[in-house]
Structure formats: C-alpha cells, structure tokens
Scaffold this motif. Structure first.
Motif, mmCIF file in Angstrom:
data_model
loop_
_atom_site.group_PDB
_atom_site.id
_atom_site.type_symbol
_atom_site.label_atom_id
_atom_site.label_comp_id
_atom_site.label_asym_id
_atom_site.label_seq_id
_atom_site.Cartn_x
_atom_site.Cartn_y
_atom_site.Cartn_z
ATOM 1 N N ILE A 13 66.612 -12.035 -44.764
ATOM 2 C CA ILE A 13 66.119 -13.327 -44.271
ATOM 3 C C ILE A 13 67.218 -14.395 -44.266
ATOM 4 N N ALA A 72 71.467 -15.265 -48.373
ATOM 5 C CA ALA A 72 71.260 -14.254 -49.417
ATOM 6 C C ALA A 72 71.912 -12.970 -48.945
ATOM 7 N N VAL A 73 72.160 -12.061 -49.877
ATOM 8 C CA VAL A 73 72.773 -10.783 -49.484
ATOM 9 C C VAL A 73 71.937 -9.616 -49.981
ATOM 10 N N GLY A 74 72.156 -8.466 -49.344
ATOM 11 C CA GLY A 74 71.542 -7.217 -49.816
ATOM 12 C C GLY A 74 70.457 -6.702 -48.893
ATOM 13 N N ARG A 95 81.557 -15.978 -56.282
ATOM 14 C CA ARG A 95 81.343 -16.876 -57.437
ATOM 15 C C ARG A 95 82.580 -16.856 -58.324
ATOM 16 N N ILE A 279 67.329 -19.515 -54.738
ATOM 17 C CA ILE A 279 67.482 -18.564 -55.858
ATOM 18 C C ILE A 279 66.975 -17.175 -55.490
ATOM 19 N N ALA A 283 65.101 -10.666 -49.361
ATOM 20 C CA ALA A 283 63.722 -10.313 -48.998
ATOM 21 C C ALA A 283 63.644 -9.358 -47.798
ATOM 22 N N PRO A 284 64.251 -8.167 -47.913
ATOM 23 C CA PRO A 284 64.259 -7.263 -46.753
ATOM 24 C C PRO A 284 62.854 -6.876 -46.299
ATOM 25 N N ILE A 286 60.426 -8.762 -45.678
ATOM 26 C CA ILE A 286 59.853 -9.688 -44.688
ATOM 27 C C ILE A 286 60.887 -10.164 -43.664
ATOM 28 N N ALA A 292 59.524 -16.040 -43.600
ATOM 29 C CA ALA A 292 60.165 -16.467 -44.857
ATOM 30 C C ALA A 292 60.091 -17.988 -44.994
ATOM 31 N N ASN A 293 60.016 -18.427 -46.227
ATOM 32 C CA ASN A 293 59.990 -19.863 -46.522
ATOM 33 C C ASN A 293 61.428 -20.406 -46.520
ATOM 34 N N ASP A 334 54.023 -17.494 -48.191
ATOM 35 C CA ASP A 334 54.177 -17.343 -49.645
ATOM 36 C C ASP A 334 53.508 -18.465 -50.428
#
Ligand code: NAD
Length: 356
Positions: A13, A72-74, A95, A279, A283-284, A286, A292-293, A334
C-alpha cells in the motif's frame, strides 16, 4: 531556502498512501511551502529494479534531503529471498545510514474514533501518549547474529542485545526534552530484572534524570508495561524504551487508538533531520484495492512540518483537517463503524486536501 524532501513510496500500500500525502504537500505548496520532492526506490520495488532493497542512489537522495517521506516496505513476493536482500533490510539500512536513532510514535485518540478502539471508550478517551523508541541499536543490530550448526548437528539461532551508555543517554535526552513540552513524565521501560544490558539502561536513565529536575522519571518492566498499556493507558505521558520493546509496545498502543492506519511516526537524527512514515507495514493483504487508510501517512507529513521543516502552523492545519474529515463521518474500512460514510484511500486524501 527550498527544502528537499525525498519520497520513498516502497511496496504494497506504500505507493497508494504516499500519493495521498504528496497531494497534501502539493496543496501546501500553493500556500507558500517551499519544498522540492525527489522520488527514490526502496524495499521490494528497489530489489526488483536493482537487486538490492537499498540502492546507493536512494541513500544519496536521502542524505541530500532535509526530510524523507516513506510509505512502507515488504510483501509476500519477497518473503523467500535471503534475509540480506529482503525489503525490510532496506528500511533498517536507511535508518542506520542516516543515523536515525530516535523514533517518535505518538498514540493519540481522535475523539471521533473512540468507538473504533477495541477497548472501552472510557479507558481510551483523551489518550495522548508519546512512545520514544531507540531505533539504531539493540538486538536488531547487535553482533554476533546468525544461525549456526552445533557439534551435535542441531541448528541454533542467536542475536545479541547490546546497548552502549552513549546510545542510552542520547535517546533518554530526546524523551526528557519531549516530556518537558508535555506533562513532564517519563516512564522508562526495560527488563532490568533479567537482562544486564537493560540494567545499564535503567541506571543510565536514572542518572540522566538528575539533569531534568522538572521531569518525573519512573521505571517499568516491559511485561508490566504491555499489561498497563491495555489496562490504563492514560497513566503514561512519554514512554522511552529499547528498539525491540518499542517496536512491540507501539503496535499495541496503536490499537488503543482504533487503527494502525491512524498513527504517524518520526525518526530523527541528532540534528533534527528526519524520516517520516506511518507505523504500519505494507499491508499486502489490501494492497492495490484503494481501501488502505492514508491518514497515518498524512499525519506523518504533519510531523515532518513540525520537527524538520519548522512549519508548526501548517502541521496544525493538517491535524485539524484530519479532524474535520472525521467529524464529517468519512471513514476508510479499518475505522468504519455503523452510520459513517465509507470512503476509499484516494477519496480520504481528497477530503483532507479539501478541508485544508
Ligand atoms: P501491516 O502493518 O502491514 O498489516 C497489519 C494489518 O493491518 C493488516 O491486516 C493490514 O491490512 C492492516 N493495515 C496496515 N496498514 C493499514 C492501513 N493504512 N489501512 C488499513 N489497514 C491497514 O503488518 P504485517 O502484516 O505484519 O506486515 C506486512 C508486511 O509489511 C511485511 O512484509 C512486513 O515485514 C512489512 N512491514 C513493514 C514496515 C515498514 O515498512 N515500516 C513495518 C511493519 C511491517
């Protein structure tokens, strides 16, 4: 002077929510916000393109920027890759490359969402808690680490929890400084009864507190802190803790507010440069569905305006605009509840821009 913002959308997302945050930045540019955006790849998207989750070019763009906005990642697609090139490695890498040692995770309950929390409204109403998580040390980075085969042929996984006094001091300072601008209470969370490294954490926090006579310091073991967070979360003002404990406790705190999709974060270096991201993860489950929000990412932009771009009024405007759309009853899936109007990711972003 024009400030540079690196935009790293990432995976899942990530691209959907970052587009909405960029709409907000574009809107503020019309009101004089002097920024320039530069886009870079990170995570699985970067791996697919270049074979690494953190290309040198992304590090260079981010190092040259004043602030970084991250989605986001992943995702499932990259789960079977070797750990050294998994998307999450890109996140830990950036980071660390930027020395973003202080992760600020506010958990604020918008009164309009009191019903979206799984806890009783009276337990969470008015919640305003700041979790300060150490981000570049501890067990996620400690050496040695790995999986080895013992003499008897059995495999053994191992990681190292290590903290230097200087690392504890600098994260403690961030927490005490923030507490001075809030209710002047810091709760330091550790496991000093069983882990020597966090015994040092407790001693160091206690010494540091001597320089902050107006701030009240308390200590709590992490297991109790997890329990207290769901039992009586309003007892906390600022919580400061290690990398792994902060990772877990801040996800727990997120649910107090109704949804992980509402919570922004800032990761700062020693000079106030920061990376700003929701944070939640990618969210793969959705992704690609426009459900997604985007509010956590939009609120991350507000944190960027406050902590890095020194535009507190614009930060306030974004937070007010988010409150306005919630007042209007607009909800992504959500945070949806009976009687509200369900909207998608892009409609929510548009509504915030309109409220601005
Ligand atoms: P997640 O945060 O991606 O998702 C957890 C749950 O929350 C899912 O049901 C998801 O649909 C929901 N959710 C998350 N964000 C939402 C939003 N904005 N709106 C509505 N619902 C939302 O965590 P996960 O499922 O444990 O991990 C998924 C992937 O994300 C993994 O590859 C993980 O490594 C990665 N991850 C990345 C980051 C990051 O980039 N900072 C953080 C955590 C996890």
């Amino acid at each position: 002077m024009t400030k540079k913002i690196a935009v790293l959308a990432g995976d899942g997302i990530g691209p959907e929510i970052v587009v909405e945050a960029v709409k907000v930045l574009d809107r503020l540019k019309q009101d004089g916000l002097d920024i320039e955006l530069e886009h870079g790849l990170i995570g699985g998207a970067a791996y697919d393109e270049s074979g690494t989750p953190l290309p040198d070019e992304t590090i260079a763009i981010s190092q040259a920027a004043d602030g970084i906005l991250l989605g986001a990642v992943g995702g499932y697609k990259w789960e079977s890759l070797d750990i050294s090139v998994r998307p999450e490695k890109g996140l830990l890498g950036i980071r660390s490359a930027l020395n973003l040692f202080a992760n600020l995770r506010p958990a604020i309950l918008y009164p309009q969402l009191a019903d979206a929390s799984t806890l009783k409204a009276e337990v969470v109403a008015g919640l305003d808690l700041m979790i300060v998580r150490e981000l570049t040390g501890g067990i996620y980075f400690g050496q040695p680490r790995g999986v080895r085969t013992l003499e008897n042929g059995e495999k053994e996984g191992f990681n190292t929890l290590v903290y230097k006094e200087s690392e504890i001091n600098r994260i403690g300072k961030v927490a005490f400084d923030i507490a001075q601008k809030r209710q002047s209470r810091v709760c330091s969370v550790d496991k000093a009864n069983v882990l020597e490294s966090t015994e040092l954490w407790r001693e160091t926090m206690t010494s540091l507190a001597e320089g902050y006579p107006s701030v009240e310091l308390s200590h709590m073991y992490v297991d109790n802190a997890a329990m207290q967070l769901v039992r009586a979360p309003k007892q906390f003002d600022v919580m400061v803790t290690t990398n792994m404990f902060g990772d877990i406790l801040s996800d727990c705190a997120s649910m107090l507010t109704g949804s992980i999709g509402m919570l922004p974060s800032a990761s700062l270096d020693e000079n106030g440069k920061g990376m700003y991201e929701p944070i939640h993860g990618s969210a793969p489950d959705i992704a690609g569905q426009n459900i997604a929000n985007p509010l956590a990412t939009i609120l991350s932009v507000a944190m960027m305006l406050r902590y890095t771009l020194e535009q507190p009024e614009m930060a306030d405007r974004i937070e007010k605009a988010v409150s306005t759309v919630l007042d209007k009853g607009l909800r992504t899936a959500d945070i949806f509840s009976e009687g509200m109007t369900k909207v998608g990711t892009s409609e929510m972003g548009d509504a915030v821009v309109a409220a601005l």
